[in-house]
Design a protein around this motif. Structure first.
Motif, PDB file in Angstrom:
ATOM      1  N   GLY A  38       4.392  14.227   1.124  1.00 13.14           N
ATOM      2  CA  GLY A  38       5.221  13.245   1.806  1.00 13.14           C
ATOM      3  C   GLY A  38       4.509  12.467   2.888  1.00 13.14           C
ATOM      4  O   GLY A  38       5.122  11.615   3.539  1.00 13.14           O
ATOM      5  N   GLU A  40       3.604  13.583   5.701  1.00 16.21           N
ATOM      6  CA  GLU A  40       4.295  13.962   6.942  1.00 16.21           C
ATOM      7  C   GLU A  40       3.381  14.047   8.162  1.00 16.21           C
ATOM      8  O   GLU A  40       3.841  13.867   9.291  1.00 16.21           O
ATOM      9  N   ARG A  41       2.114  14.355   7.927  1.00 15.70           N
ATOM     10  CA  ARG A  41       1.195  14.530   9.049  1.00 15.70           C
ATOM     11  C   ARG A  41       0.289  13.320   9.240  1.00 15.70           C
ATOM     12  O   ARG A  41      -0.705  13.386   9.971  1.00 15.70           O
ATOM     13  N   VAL A  56       7.443  16.255  11.752  1.00 23.27           N
ATOM     14  CA  VAL A  56       7.082  15.963  10.375  1.00 23.27           C
ATOM     15  C   VAL A  56       8.298  15.557   9.539  1.00 23.27           C
ATOM     16  O   VAL A  56       8.180  14.746   8.616  1.00 23.27           O
ATOM     17  N   GLU A  57       9.468  16.094   9.844  1.00 21.18           N
ATOM     18  CA  GLU A  57      10.657  15.739   9.058  1.00 21.18           C
ATOM     19  C   GLU A  57      11.002  14.261   9.223  1.00 21.18           C
ATOM     20  O   GLU A  57      11.297  13.552   8.247  1.00 21.18           O
ATOM     21  N   ARG A  60       8.430  12.179   7.472  1.00 22.31           N
ATOM     22  CA  ARG A  60       8.633  12.228   6.021  1.00 22.31           C
ATOM     23  C   ARG A  60       9.695  11.219   5.585  1.00 22.31           C
ATOM     24  O   ARG A  60       9.500  10.483   4.622  1.00 22.31           O
ATOM     25  N   GLU A  61      10.793  11.165   6.298  1.00 19.24           N
ATOM     26  CA  GLU A  61      11.861  10.239   5.932  1.00 19.24           C
ATOM     27  C   GLU A  61      11.428   8.788   6.089  1.00 19.24           C
ATOM     28  O   GLU A  61      11.755   7.927   5.270  1.00 19.24           O
ATOM     29  N   VAL A  84       3.658  19.461   1.026  1.00 24.84           N
ATOM     30  CA  VAL A  84       3.580  19.040   2.429  1.00 24.84           C
ATOM     31  C   VAL A  84       2.154  18.622   2.762  1.00 24.84           C
ATOM     32  O   VAL A  84       1.180  19.328   2.450  1.00 24.84           O
ATOM     33  N   ASP A  85       2.024  17.472   3.393  1.00 20.05           N
ATOM     34  CA  ASP A  85       0.758  16.901   3.846  1.00 20.05           C
ATOM     35  C   ASP A  85      -0.048  17.946   4.626  1.00 20.05           C
ATOM     36  O   ASP A  85       0.471  18.634   5.499  1.00 20.05           O
TER      37      ASP A  85
END
Length: 293
Positions: A38, A40-41, A56-57, A60-61, A84-85
């Protein structure tokens, strides 16, 4: 014809082979982009974006929304693999990767959802990164490993068995993207200098590290200049990552079209006869049988 492009993060599909996927989609090929993580990071790389979201959430969105806009710009479908990244570790020595990230997932566990997707989508051609990942990001290296595994395993009925899963399917060709080859960078750099313009690649091209990068074989050049506008729209859609006044847009598009109107690939494996060099990822596939086991 069906094409599966396997990428590590949202935005990779827009900076690597984007004009090719847009061209094939416009020609009626079914194109599916798979995004392993995603993102995320990922850091905020566009200075005009402002502060990024917390956690991160939230990231991600945000990046999911950017990815959806990029897919629309390219005219392709997109699907998440769900990992997950890993982030890009920095320091000496490098810190350990975060627990549970894509780069630490055992290969068979990481490849299983892609194998099932290959069996479901039944691509004739898969594109991804070379074994180095293109650069040493752990997710890019893992992306190569997962795509390579899926290419070889999806057609084997004895591997990755899943009750209720799709029938085995053997893709016919596997390619590696070459969008950041030093040949391309040098060509654009020299064209900028020849036009009396300041090149964004000067320090890179003239560095010792750049001179020591081995050139991988280029087997296939796809004429994709007519779809650079779609590529650029997809890049801009990733507003957290791409500065519209930055690196990716520093080359005047008319100059780029004149000196580099194609995207390059390395044919890693083919299960159909083909003649090199190629100008079509489906060379040897069109008019032939499918890839069923």
């Amino acid at each position: 014809m069906r094409l599966l492009a396997v990428h590590a993060h949202p935005d990779d599909e827009s900076s690597k082979g984007a004009a090719t996927t847009a061209r094939y989609a416009a020609e009626g090929v079914e194109v599916l982009v798979v995004t392993c993580t995603g993102g995320e990071r990922g850091d905020i790389l566009n200075p005009s974006f402002g502060p990024g979201p917390d956690g991160v959430e939230a990231m991600r969105e945000l990046r999911r929304g950017e990815m959806a806009a990029a897919a629309r710009a390219l005219g392709v479908r997109q699907q998440w693999l769900g990992f997950v990244d890993s982030g890009l570790p920095q320091g000496d020595p490098l810190p350990p990767l975060p627990e549970g990230c894509f780069g630490l997932v055992p290969l068979e566990e990481a490849a299983a959802p892609l194998v099932e997707l290959v069996r479901e989508f039944r691509p004739h051609v898969i594109t991804t990164y070379d074994p180095s990942g293109g650069y040493p990001h752990p997710d890019h290296v893992m992306c190569h490993r997962v795509a390579f595994e899926a290419f070889h395993a999806a057609g084997d009925p004895d591997r990755y068995r899943r009750e209720g899963g799709s029938a085995p399917w053997s893709p016919l060709k596997l390619y590696y993207n070459h969008d950041f080859s030093m040949n391309r960078i040098r060509t654009l750099h020299e064209a900028m200098q020849g036009a009396g313009l300041e090149s964004p690649f000067g320090d890179w091209v003239e560095s010792r590290s750049a001179r020591e990068i081995p050139e991988r074989e280029v087997t296939t050049r796809v004429d994709a200049a007519a779809f650079y506008p779609q590529r650029d729209a997809a890049l801009v859609a990733h507003a957290t990552q791409i500065d519209p006044d930055g690196f990716f847009f520093a080359i005047p598009r008319d100059l780029e079209v004149d000196v580099w109107p194609y995207e390059e690939y390395e044919l890693a494996e083919s299960r159909v006869p083909t003649t090199l060099p190629e100008d079509d990822l489906f060379a040897g596939v069109r008019g032939g049988a499918g890839g069923a086991a």
